[in-house]
Design a protein around this motif. Sequence first.
Motif, mmCIF file in Angstrom:
data_model
loop_
_atom_site.group_PDB
_atom_site.id
_atom_site.type_symbol
_atom_site.label_atom_id
_atom_site.label_comp_id
_atom_site.label_asym_id
_atom_site.label_seq_id
_atom_site.Cartn_x
_atom_site.Cartn_y
_atom_site.Cartn_z
ATOM 1 N N GLY A 69 0.780 -1.227 0.000
ATOM 2 C CA GLY A 69 0.000 0.000 0.000
ATOM 3 C C GLY A 69 0.816 1.284 0.000
ATOM 4 O O GLY A 69 0.270 2.357 0.187
ATOM 5 N N TYR A 70 2.107 1.185 -0.206
ATOM 6 C CA TYR A 70 2.945 2.374 -0.322
ATOM 7 C C TYR A 70 4.116 2.078 -1.258
ATOM 8 O O TYR A 70 4.470 0.927 -1.493
ATOM 9 N N LYS A 71 4.675 3.146 -1.805
ATOM 10 C CA LYS A 71 5.764 3.008 -2.773
ATOM 11 C C LYS A 71 7.046 2.563 -2.076
ATOM 12 O O LYS A 71 7.412 3.117 -1.030
ATOM 13 N N VAL A 72 7.694 1.561 -2.654
ATOM 14 C CA VAL A 72 8.963 1.054 -2.149
ATOM 15 C C VAL A 72 9.975 1.145 -3.300
ATOM 16 O O VAL A 72 9.996 0.290 -4.186
ATOM 17 N N ALA A 73 10.786 2.194 -3.280
ATOM 18 C CA ALA A 73 11.825 2.314 -4.312
ATOM 19 C C ALA A 73 12.767 1.123 -4.187
ATOM 20 O O ALA A 73 13.147 0.723 -3.078
ATOM 21 N N THR A 74 13.110 0.546 -5.327
ATOM 22 C CA THR A 74 13.903 -0.681 -5.369
ATOM 23 C C THR A 74 15.158 -0.443 -6.188
ATOM 24 O O THR A 74 15.086 0.069 -7.309
ATOM 25 N N PHE A 75 16.289 -0.834 -5.623
ATOM 26 C CA PHE A 75 17.583 -0.669 -6.291
ATOM 27 C C PHE A 75 18.215 -2.048 -6.385
ATOM 28 O O PHE A 75 18.619 -2.623 -5.374
ATOM 29 N N LEU A 76 18.265 -2.570 -7.595
ATOM 30 C CA LEU A 76 18.720 -3.932 -7.822
ATOM 31 C C LEU A 76 20.174 -3.936 -8.259
ATOM 32 O O LEU A 76 20.562 -3.158 -9.144
ATOM 33 N N ARG A 77 20.966 -4.810 -7.651
ATOM 34 C CA ARG A 77 22.356 -4.991 -8.050
ATOM 35 C C ARG A 77 22.641 -6.490 -8.088
ATOM 36 O O ARG A 77 22.134 -7.254 -7.258
ATOM 37 N N SER A 78 23.471 -6.884 -9.030
ATOM 38 C CA SER A 78 23.904 -8.279 -9.085
ATOM 39 C C SER A 78 25.036 -8.466 -8.070
ATOM 40 O O SER A 78 25.685 -7.503 -7.654
ATOM 41 N N VAL A 79 25.279 -9.703 -7.691
ATOM 42 C CA VAL A 79 26.365 -9.981 -6.751
ATOM 43 C C VAL A 79 27.709 -9.549 -7.342
ATOM 44 O O VAL A 79 28.515 -8.939 -6.632
ATOM 45 N N PRO A 80 27.990 -9.788 -8.638
ATOM 46 C CA PRO A 80 29.261 -9.279 -9.183
ATOM 47 C C PRO A 80 29.376 -7.745 -9.106
ATOM 48 O O PRO A 80 30.463 -7.216 -8.837
ATOM 49 N N GLU A 81 28.274 -7.025 -9.302
ATOM 50 C CA GLU A 81 28.317 -5.561 -9.164
ATOM 51 C C GLU A 81 28.657 -5.167 -7.729
ATOM 52 O O GLU A 81 29.459 -4.250 -7.497
ATOM 53 N N LEU A 82 28.065 -5.863 -6.776
ATOM 54 C CA LEU A 82 28.342 -5.555 -5.369
ATOM 55 C C LEU A 82 29.773 -5.912 -4.994
ATOM 56 O O LEU A 82 30.409 -5.195 -4.216
ATOM 57 N N THR A 83 30.282 -6.992 -5.565
ATOM 58 C CA THR A 83 31.677 -7.373 -5.320
ATOM 59 C C THR A 83 32.604 -6.261 -5.783
ATOM 60 O O THR A 83 33.542 -5.874 -5.073
ATOM 61 N N GLN A 84 32.331 -5.717 -6.950
ATOM 62 C CA GLN A 84 33.121 -4.606 -7.475
ATOM 63 C C GLN A 84 33.023 -3.386 -6.551
ATOM 64 O O GLN A 84 34.017 -2.704 -6.305
ATOM 65 N N LEU A 85 31.836 -3.130 -6.028
ATOM 66 C CA LEU A 85 31.637 -1.996 -5.119
ATOM 67 C C LEU A 85 32.464 -2.119 -3.844
ATOM 68 O O LEU A 85 33.081 -1.150 -3.405
ATOM 69 N N VAL A 86 32.453 -3.302 -3.230
ATOM 70 C CA VAL A 86 33.181 -3.443 -1.966
ATOM 71 C C VAL A 86 34.693 -3.470 -2.180
ATOM 72 O O VAL A 86 35.443 -3.199 -1.246
ATOM 73 N N GLN A 87 35.130 -3.767 -3.388
ATOM 74 C CA GLN A 87 36.563 -3.722 -3.687
ATOM 75 C C GLN A 87 37.038 -2.314 -4.015
ATOM 76 O O GLN A 87 38.219 -2.016 -3.923
ATOM 77 N N TYR A 88 36.120 -1.436 -4.373
ATOM 78 C CA TYR A 88 36.447 -0.063 -4.728
ATOM 79 C C TYR A 88 36.861 0.709 -3.471
ATOM 80 O O TYR A 88 36.284 0.525 -2.406
ATOM 81 N N GLN A 89 37.865 1.557 -3.591
ATOM 82 C CA GLN A 89 38.381 2.340 -2.464
ATOM 83 C C GLN A 89 38.061 3.826 -2.663
ATOM 84 O O GLN A 89 38.866 4.562 -3.224
ATOM 85 N N PRO A 90 36.897 4.302 -2.205
ATOM 86 C CA PRO A 90 36.558 5.707 -2.409
ATOM 87 C C PRO A 90 37.339 6.652 -1.490
ATOM 88 O O PRO A 90 37.473 7.834 -1.781
ATOM 89 N N PHE A 91 37.832 6.121 -0.368
ATOM 90 C CA PHE A 91 38.574 6.915 0.603
ATOM 91 C C PHE A 91 39.770 6.087 1.078
ATOM 92 O O PHE A 91 39.740 4.862 1.014
ATOM 93 N N PRO A 92 40.806 6.732 1.582
ATOM 94 C CA PRO A 92 41.984 5.985 2.058
ATOM 95 C C PRO A 92 41.614 5.006 3.180
ATOM 96 O O PRO A 92 40.840 5.360 4.083
ATOM 97 N N PRO A 93 42.169 3.795 3.140
ATOM 98 C CA PRO A 93 41.866 2.796 4.174
ATOM 99 C C PRO A 93 42.140 3.303 5.596
ATOM 100 O O PRO A 93 41.402 2.974 6.524
ATOM 101 N N ALA A 94 43.173 4.118 5.773
ATOM 102 C CA ALA A 94 43.481 4.639 7.113
ATOM 103 C C ALA A 94 42.334 5.499 7.638
ATOM 104 O O ALA A 94 42.014 5.465 8.833
ATOM 105 N N GLU A 95 41.698 6.237 6.755
ATOM 106 C CA GLU A 95 40.566 7.082 7.160
ATOM 107 C C GLU A 95 39.369 6.220 7.553
ATOM 108 O O GLU A 95 38.660 6.520 8.509
ATOM 109 N N LEU A 96 39.156 5.137 6.832
ATOM 110 C CA LEU A 96 38.031 4.250 7.136
ATOM 111 C C LEU A 96 38.252 3.495 8.440
ATOM 112 O O LEU A 96 37.292 3.079 9.090
#
Length: 179
Positions: A69-96
Motif C-alpha cells: 500500500g505504499y511506494k517502495v523504491a527498489t535498487f537492484l544490483r547483481s552480486v558481481p556488481e556488489l563485489t566490485q563496489l566493496v573492492q572499490y576504495q573511495p577513501f583511504p583505508p586509514a581514514e576508514l
Amino acid sequence: MPKYVAFLRAINVGGHTVKMDHLRSLFAAMGFTNVETFIASGNVIFDSPSKTPATLERKIEKHLFEALGYKVATFLRSVPELTQLVQYQPFPPAELAVEGNTLFIGFLANSPGEEAQKKLTSFVTNVEDFHFYGREVFWLYRKKLGESDFPGARIEKTLGMPATLRNSNTVRRIVEKYS
C-alpha cells in the motif's frame, strides 16, 4: 541463473514495518527463487533468469505497492556488481579505520549528472565527505550516526532522485555470503 540483491527503501523505517517472512513470500510470489532476506532493513537476495534489472525493479516496485500500500523504491544490483563496489576504495583505508568513522553506500537508480554531483559535494565538511562511483554515492561520516546535521534523506533531495543507504559493512557481508 543470476543472483540479485534488492535494496528496498522504506522497509522497517518510518512506521512501515514488514516482517521478513512476509517480504520473502512477496518475492516468491513474483516467481523468484532462493529468496532470502539479510537483516531486517530491506535487503532481499534472490535468483531470477531475467537479465534486465530495470524491468525487475519495476516489477518489484509494482508488486510491493499493491501488497503493502505504499511506494517502495527498489535498487537492484547483481552480486558481481556488489563485489566490485566493496573492492572499490573511495577513501583511504586509514581514514576508514578511524574509530567512529562510518562508510555508507547510497544506491541510486542511475548515475547522477555533473550538476547534481556538484550540489552534493558542496556539503563536504570535516565531518561528511562524498564520492561518486557509477550509480552509487559513498558517504564517509566522521561522527556517531545521530550527531550529523546532514540527514541521509538530504542526499535524495540534493540529487533530485530516490536513494537508499546501507552501511558498507552490510554490503560487504552480503558479498561475503553470496559470492
